[in-house]
Design a protein around this motif. Structure first.
Motif, mmCIF file in Angstrom:
data_model
loop_
_atom_site.group_PDB
_atom_site.id
_atom_site.type_symbol
_atom_site.label_atom_id
_atom_site.label_comp_id
_atom_site.label_asym_id
_atom_site.label_seq_id
_atom_site.Cartn_x
_atom_site.Cartn_y
_atom_site.Cartn_z
ATOM 1 N N LEU A 107 0.842 -1.203 0.000
ATOM 2 C CA LEU A 107 0.000 0.000 0.000
ATOM 3 C C LEU A 107 0.875 1.250 0.000
ATOM 4 O O LEU A 107 1.794 1.364 0.814
ATOM 5 C CB LEU A 107 -0.913 -0.006 1.225
ATOM 6 C CG LEU A 107 -1.909 1.148 1.372
ATOM 7 C CD1 LEU A 107 -2.895 1.184 0.204
ATOM 8 C CD2 LEU A 107 -2.658 1.019 2.688
ATOM 9 N N ASP A 108 0.582 2.193 -0.913
ATOM 10 C CA ASP A 108 1.352 3.442 -0.927
ATOM 11 C C ASP A 108 0.706 4.471 -0.004
ATOM 12 O O ASP A 108 -0.452 4.341 0.389
ATOM 13 C CB ASP A 108 1.520 3.993 -2.348
ATOM 14 C CG ASP A 108 0.211 4.426 -2.988
ATOM 15 O OD1 ASP A 108 -0.526 5.233 -2.382
ATOM 16 O OD2 ASP A 108 -0.083 3.974 -4.119
ATOM 17 N N GLN A 109 1.465 5.506 0.349
ATOM 18 C CA GLN A 109 1.037 6.499 1.329
ATOM 19 C C GLN A 109 -0.236 7.232 0.908
ATOM 20 O O GLN A 109 -1.128 7.463 1.728
ATOM 21 C CB GLN A 109 2.155 7.505 1.609
ATOM 22 C CG GLN A 109 1.860 8.456 2.751
ATOM 23 C CD GLN A 109 1.783 7.774 4.103
ATOM 24 O OE1 GLN A 109 2.651 6.967 4.440
ATOM 25 N NE2 GLN A 109 0.757 8.071 4.897
ATOM 26 N N ALA A 110 -0.335 7.607 -0.360
ATOM 27 C CA ALA A 110 -1.506 8.371 -0.824
ATOM 28 C C ALA A 110 -2.789 7.551 -0.662
ATOM 29 O O ALA A 110 -3.803 8.065 -0.167
ATOM 30 C CB ALA A 110 -1.321 8.805 -2.272
ATOM 31 N N LYS A 111 -2.762 6.297 -1.051
ATOM 32 C CA LYS A 111 -3.947 5.437 -0.932
ATOM 33 C C LYS A 111 -4.247 5.169 0.546
ATOM 34 O O LYS A 111 -5.406 5.161 0.965
ATOM 35 C CB LYS A 111 -3.739 4.126 -1.693
ATOM 36 C CG LYS A 111 -4.964 3.253 -1.751
ATOM 37 C CD LYS A 111 -6.058 3.904 -2.576
ATOM 38 C CE LYS A 111 -7.233 2.965 -2.802
ATOM 39 N NZ LYS A 111 -8.335 3.609 -3.520
ATOM 40 N N PHE A 112 -3.200 4.979 1.335
ATOM 41 C CA PHE A 112 -3.368 4.769 2.771
ATOM 42 C C PHE A 112 -4.063 5.966 3.401
ATOM 43 O O PHE A 112 -5.030 5.815 4.165
ATOM 44 C CB PHE A 112 -1.998 4.537 3.418
ATOM 45 C CG PHE A 112 -2.033 4.474 4.917
ATOM 46 C CD1 PHE A 112 -2.574 3.391 5.576
ATOM 47 C CD2 PHE A 112 -1.508 5.513 5.677
ATOM 48 C CE1 PHE A 112 -2.603 3.330 6.965
ATOM 49 C CE2 PHE A 112 -1.527 5.464 7.060
ATOM 50 C CZ PHE A 112 -2.067 4.366 7.710
ATOM 51 N N ASP A 113 -3.600 7.178 3.079
ATOM 52 C CA ASP A 113 -4.211 8.392 3.618
ATOM 53 C C ASP A 113 -5.674 8.497 3.235
ATOM 54 O O ASP A 113 -6.526 8.842 4.057
ATOM 55 C CB ASP A 113 -3.457 9.636 3.136
ATOM 56 C CG ASP A 113 -2.065 9.756 3.721
ATOM 57 O OD1 ASP A 113 -1.766 9.072 4.731
ATOM 58 O OD2 ASP A 113 -1.253 10.529 3.163
ATOM 59 N N GLU A 114 -5.977 8.189 1.989
ATOM 60 C CA GLU A 114 -7.364 8.246 1.499
ATOM 61 C C GLU A 114 -8.258 7.269 2.256
ATOM 62 O O GLU A 114 -9.346 7.629 2.712
ATOM 63 C CB GLU A 114 -7.390 7.932 0.001
ATOM 64 C CG GLU A 114 -8.782 7.796 -0.587
ATOM 65 C CD GLU A 114 -8.770 7.184 -1.991
ATOM 66 O OE1 GLU A 114 -9.802 6.600 -2.372
ATOM 67 O OE2 GLU A 114 -7.740 7.284 -2.692
ATOM 68 N N LEU A 115 -7.805 6.028 2.389
ATOM 69 C CA LEU A 115 -8.615 5.010 3.062
ATOM 70 C C LEU A 115 -8.765 5.307 4.553
ATOM 71 O O LEU A 115 -9.849 5.141 5.115
ATOM 72 C CB LEU A 115 -8.003 3.629 2.848
ATOM 73 C CG LEU A 115 -7.998 3.133 1.396
ATOM 74 C CD1 LEU A 115 -7.219 1.833 1.279
ATOM 75 C CD2 LEU A 115 -9.409 2.976 0.857
ATOM 76 N N ALA A 116 -7.694 5.769 5.190
ATOM 77 C CA ALA A 116 -7.768 6.102 6.623
ATOM 78 C C ALA A 116 -8.721 7.268 6.851
ATOM 79 O O ALA A 116 -9.540 7.245 7.778
ATOM 80 C CB ALA A 116 -6.376 6.416 7.157
ATOM 81 N N ARG A 117 -8.639 8.279 6.014
ATOM 82 C CA ARG A 117 -9.527 9.441 6.139
ATOM 83 C C ARG A 117 -10.987 9.019 5.949
ATOM 84 O O ARG A 117 -11.876 9.432 6.686
ATOM 85 C CB ARG A 117 -9.130 10.509 5.118
ATOM 86 C CG ARG A 117 -9.760 11.851 5.316
ATOM 87 C CD ARG A 117 -9.173 12.970 4.442
ATOM 88 N NE ARG A 117 -8.505 12.571 3.209
ATOM 89 C CZ ARG A 117 -7.174 12.374 3.067
ATOM 90 N NH1 ARG A 117 -6.373 12.516 4.101
ATOM 91 N NH2 ARG A 117 -6.658 12.024 1.915
ATOM 92 N N ASN A 118 -11.233 8.157 4.975
ATOM 93 C CA ASN A 118 -12.589 7.682 4.719
ATOM 94 C C ASN A 118 -13.110 6.877 5.915
ATOM 95 O O ASN A 118 -14.272 7.034 6.318
ATOM 96 C CB ASN A 118 -12.614 6.847 3.436
ATOM 97 C CG ASN A 118 -14.022 6.497 3.023
ATOM 98 O OD1 ASN A 118 -14.664 5.664 3.644
ATOM 99 N ND2 ASN A 118 -14.498 7.138 1.980
ATOM 100 N N ALA A 119 -12.276 6.029 6.485
ATOM 101 C CA ALA A 119 -12.687 5.238 7.647
ATOM 102 C C ALA A 119 -12.994 6.148 8.832
ATOM 103 O O ALA A 119 -13.972 5.944 9.548
ATOM 104 C CB ALA A 119 -11.595 4.230 8.014
#
Length: 140
Positions: A107-119
């Motif tokens: 998992l890259d940082q940008a996708k991680f940030d997006e998914l964490a923010r959504n959660a």
């Protein structure tokens, strides 16, 4: 689905005490009092329980977000720090600060940030902390 907890309190706010019980039995007449809330006496308090609920809810929501995106976490570790601050003559819960440490292969940082923010924005406890409260009070 409805989940329930029950609180019983005896005495004044400062000198009284109570117990918290959940339908699941995880909490069963668990003590709480002024001292467990504002000092360091053994027992629990509402803010600690909100913190546990928020950390657990957010972490599970993120696990579902990651699964839907095709990722399997090795570990998700979340701390929720709930702040209880003075508010006029009383107190208010001013924030819940989530701190996440995650290990997710591929998992890259940008996708991680997006998914964490959504959660964070969509877990049911986050939504509750922004929602209205209802009260049905009866004096017997």
């Amino acid at each position: 689905m409805i989940r329930k907890a029950h609180a019983v309190w005896r005495g004044t706010g400062r000198d009284g005490n109570g117990e918290l019980t959940t339908d699941s039995g995880v909490l069963s007449e668990t003590p709480y009092s002024y001292k467990t809330r504002f000092e360091s006496e053994r027992g629990t308090n509402p803010e600690e329980l909100i913190a546990a609920a928020h950390a657990g809810c957010f972490t599970m929501a993120l696990a579902f977000q990651l699964q839907a995106a095709g990722f399997t976490p090795t570990e998700l570790s979340t701390e929720a720090a709930v702040s209880l601050d003075p508010d006029g003559q009383g107190f208010k819960i001013s924030k819940s600060a989530l701190t996440l440490r995650a290990q997710v292969p591929g998992l890259d940082q940008a996708k991680f940030d997006e998914l964490a923010r959504n959660a964070e924005q969509n877990c049911p406890v986050s939504k509750l902390l922004k929602a209205g409260i209802t009260l049905d009070a009866t004096l017997g």
